[in-house]
Scaffold this active site. Structure first.
Site, mmCIF file in Angstrom:
data_model
loop_
_atom_site.group_PDB
_atom_site.id
_atom_site.type_symbol
_atom_site.label_atom_id
_atom_site.label_comp_id
_atom_site.label_asym_id
_atom_site.label_seq_id
_atom_site.Cartn_x
_atom_site.Cartn_y
_atom_site.Cartn_z
ATOM 1 N N LYS A 1 0.834 -1.178 0.000
ATOM 2 C CA LYS A 1 0.000 0.000 0.000
ATOM 3 C C LYS A 1 0.881 1.244 0.000
ATOM 4 O O LYS A 1 2.048 1.117 0.311
ATOM 5 C CB LYS A 1 -0.966 -0.019 1.170
ATOM 6 C CG LYS A 1 -0.305 -0.368 2.524
ATOM 7 C CD LYS A 1 -0.075 0.762 3.443
ATOM 8 C CE LYS A 1 1.246 1.433 3.326
ATOM 9 N NZ LYS A 1 1.586 2.327 4.391
ATOM 10 N N LYS B 1 -2.686 -8.353 11.589
ATOM 11 C CA LYS B 1 -2.428 -8.280 13.037
ATOM 12 C C LYS B 1 -3.392 -9.205 13.753
ATOM 13 O O LYS B 1 -4.601 -9.189 13.484
ATOM 14 C CB LYS B 1 -2.620 -6.844 13.538
ATOM 15 C CG LYS B 1 -1.510 -5.883 13.111
ATOM 16 C CD LYS B 1 -1.782 -4.498 13.659
ATOM 17 C CE LYS B 1 -0.801 -3.466 13.150
ATOM 18 N NZ LYS B 1 0.510 -3.502 13.768
ATOM 19 N N HIS C 1 -4.945 1.289 6.239
ATOM 20 C CA HIS C 1 -5.148 0.551 7.482
ATOM 21 C C HIS C 1 -6.421 0.911 8.255
ATOM 22 O O HIS C 1 -7.164 0.040 8.677
ATOM 23 C CB HIS C 1 -3.963 0.781 8.420
ATOM 24 C CG HIS C 1 -2.631 0.540 7.792
ATOM 25 N ND1 HIS C 1 -2.395 -0.485 6.910
ATOM 26 C CD2 HIS C 1 -1.445 1.186 7.923
ATOM 27 C CE1 HIS C 1 -1.126 -0.462 6.547
ATOM 28 N NE2 HIS C 1 -0.533 0.537 7.134
ATOM 29 N N LYS D 1 2.411 11.231 13.035
ATOM 30 C CA LYS D 1 3.810 10.976 13.406
ATOM 31 C C LYS D 1 4.237 11.958 14.501
ATOM 32 O O LYS D 1 3.700 13.058 14.595
ATOM 33 C CB LYS D 1 4.722 11.186 12.196
ATOM 34 C CG LYS D 1 4.409 10.291 10.998
ATOM 35 C CD LYS D 1 4.855 8.878 11.232
ATOM 36 C CE LYS D 1 4.643 8.013 10.013
ATOM 37 N NZ LYS D 1 4.630 6.592 10.319
#
Ligand code: BG6
Length: 490
Positions: free
Chosen positions: A154, A188, A246, A332
């Site tokens: 991705k 996950k 995600h 971030k």
């Protein structure tokens, strides 16, 4: 002594694999793919495997082996056995992209000869969206399509038009059943546990709808900065890097109807229905942020408008979810690294409780999933504080994977997904239709993004995130920490 152990039949692929790891020396190759392949190969999940590193770097085989060892030393979460390493190093080869189609083909054929017998090819494209098509063409030109599967990283395209073009061109070379569009959040363990939790229990599914759920938060703040990824990140930004991939995939697992079975077709069908019901993202309900100092980072444009933070409201207009906001946030250089889903239940009438009892004072009762590899879950609720009168406080029931003694069995997301692709299992991969729809709902935002607002590193983002969720509040930072791990196990 080697860690090779007996893996139950059926969990790994039937045939030995030749893996062409394109972009092998990039950040993902170093952090996840090389350590992951090392684990899969040495734990005996794959019945034979040879890996060909491919990248723009001018390396030879020894240089690549040294690179791989350094990556595994730095990023493997498991103890490295020297016999395992020696055996793995033997299986590594390297071809610079400059060697072209002929060089790559020769390396794959050589690997196949060394494996002997029947084998399959897995091409892993760990390259930015702008480079994906040229690598696909290279593989076609090299005649490496037969007996192969291809994993695409991705973000898949950068908007609707580029994703449609990419899918079209990809289909000129590979058929859909050969294509695995990876979204590692779906690999996950806790993401899959959402499905188990929802559909294998009688307690929660009846209340999994707008009559009982007030709102949902999917919150993935990261402490990490850019590392060495400025070139990728400048083109991508937080929305494309994390949300359209995600976070939206997690929304689908949270919101989907029960599939008829846990097979790729039925799961994709239900996920795609969620995406179809998603309302286009309204730029007025999006906060874009950039941490102070980003523009001074090496490789970043001094006037960059790339967002390193995004928070937004997403609505799913169907019978189950109409009117329930899903708030998503990621960025971030934030205050903490967390990956949580938090479900806030509707508050009951509270008038019977005396003034000052504390009912509702700590927000609604919540169900929280932690998406860390060693997952956790918590159900928080109001309970009575012991003693006279009626004083209430928030208590919680918690489950932590680390208390089961099974944490060692957890496969990291990339490991799980690489193994699935080798087995030809599409269940945890995304489809062309789903991805194109997600770009379509993103269009208003991509066409008219609100200005980026600066936020101080180590904060929770620009101040306007609070208006976005009002009258609710962000769950993070948590008012109470998770229960500490018990090192003895359960
Ligand atoms: C990647 C993004 O896909 O996911 C990164 O490109 C991000 O920017 C990472 O840091 C987060 O993944 P995880 O598994 O560490 O939560």
């Amino acid at each position: 002594m080697s860690t090779l152990r007996k893996i139950p039949p059926g969990v790994g692929p039937k045939y030995p694999q030749v893996v062409a790891l394109v972009g092998a020396t990039g950040d993902l190759g170093r952090r996840k793919l090389l350590p992951g392949l090392f684990h899969l190969a040495s734990a005996g999940f794959i019945p034979g495997c040879r890996i060909i590193g491919v990248s723009l770097d001018d390396l030879d085989v020894d240089g690549f082996r040294t690179f791989a060892r350094a990556a595994i030393d730095e990023f493997s979460t498991r103890k490295i056995d020297e016999d395992d390493w020696r055996a793995f190093a033997e299986t590594l080869d390297y071809v610079p992209l400059a060697a072209g189609a002929a060089g790559l083909r020769a390396a794959v054929e050589n690997a196949e000869t060394l494996l002997g017998g029947e084998s399959r090819r897995l091409h892993y494209l760990s390259v930015p969206p702008s480079a994906a098509l040229s690598v696909v063409r290279l593989l076609g030109e090299a005649g490496l399509v037969e007996r192969s599967r291809i994993i695409m990283e991705k973000p898949f395209g950068t908007d609707l038009a580029s994703a449609v073009t990419l899918n079209g061109k990809l289909h000129e070379v590979f058929s859909e059943d050969q294509i695995f569009r990876i979204d590692h959040f779906l690999g996950k363990e806790p993401a899959q546990n959402i499905l188990a939790f929802r559909f294998a229990n009688g307690l929660f599914e009846p209340i999994w709808n707008r009559n009982f759920i007030d709102h949902v938060q999917i919150d993935v703040p990261e402490k990490l900065g850019l590392d060495n990824r400025a070139a990728f990140y400048e083109q991508t930004g937080a929305f494309r890097d994390m949300v359209v991939t995600h976070l939206f995939q997690i929304v689908a697992f949270m919101a989907m109807e029960p599939p008829t079975s846990l097979e790729p077709g039925p799961i994709s069908e239900e996920k795609n229905k969620v995406f179809r019901c998603m309302m286009p993202i309204d730029p007025k309900e999006v906060v874009r942020g950039q941490y102070s100092g980003y523009r001074a980072e090496h490789g970043v444009d001094r006037e960059s408008d790339t967002e390193t933070f995004v928070a937004l409201k997403c609505m799913i207009d169907n019978w189950r979810w109409a009117g329930v906001p899903f708030f998503l946030r990621t960025g971030k250089r934030l205050a903490e690294g967390q990956r949580i889903i938090s479900i806030a239940f509707r508050e009951p009438p509270k008038s019977m409780f005396p003034v000052g009892s504390g009912v509702g004072a700590e927000g609604p009762d919540h169900l929280t999933f932690d998406l860390a590899d060693a997952s956790k879950m918590s159900l928080s609720f109001y309970g009575k504080r012991p003693g006279p009168g009626m004083r209430l406080e928030k208590l919680s029931l918690q489950f932590a994977m680390h208390e089961t003694g099974l944490v060692g069995d957890v496969l990291e997301a990339y490991e799980r997904l690489i193994l699935d692709a080798m087995r030809g299992d599409h269940t945890l991969f995304t489809t062309a239709e789903g991805i194109e729809r997600l770009w379509e709902v993103s269009r208003p935002l991509l066409e008219a993004p609100p200005p980026v607002r600066l936020y101080p590193p180590e904060s929770w983002g620009p101040k306007s995130i609070h208006q976005l969720v009002a009258p609710h509040a962000w769950r993070l930072p948590f008012e109470r920490a998770w229960r500490a791990p018990n090192p003895e196990g359960a």
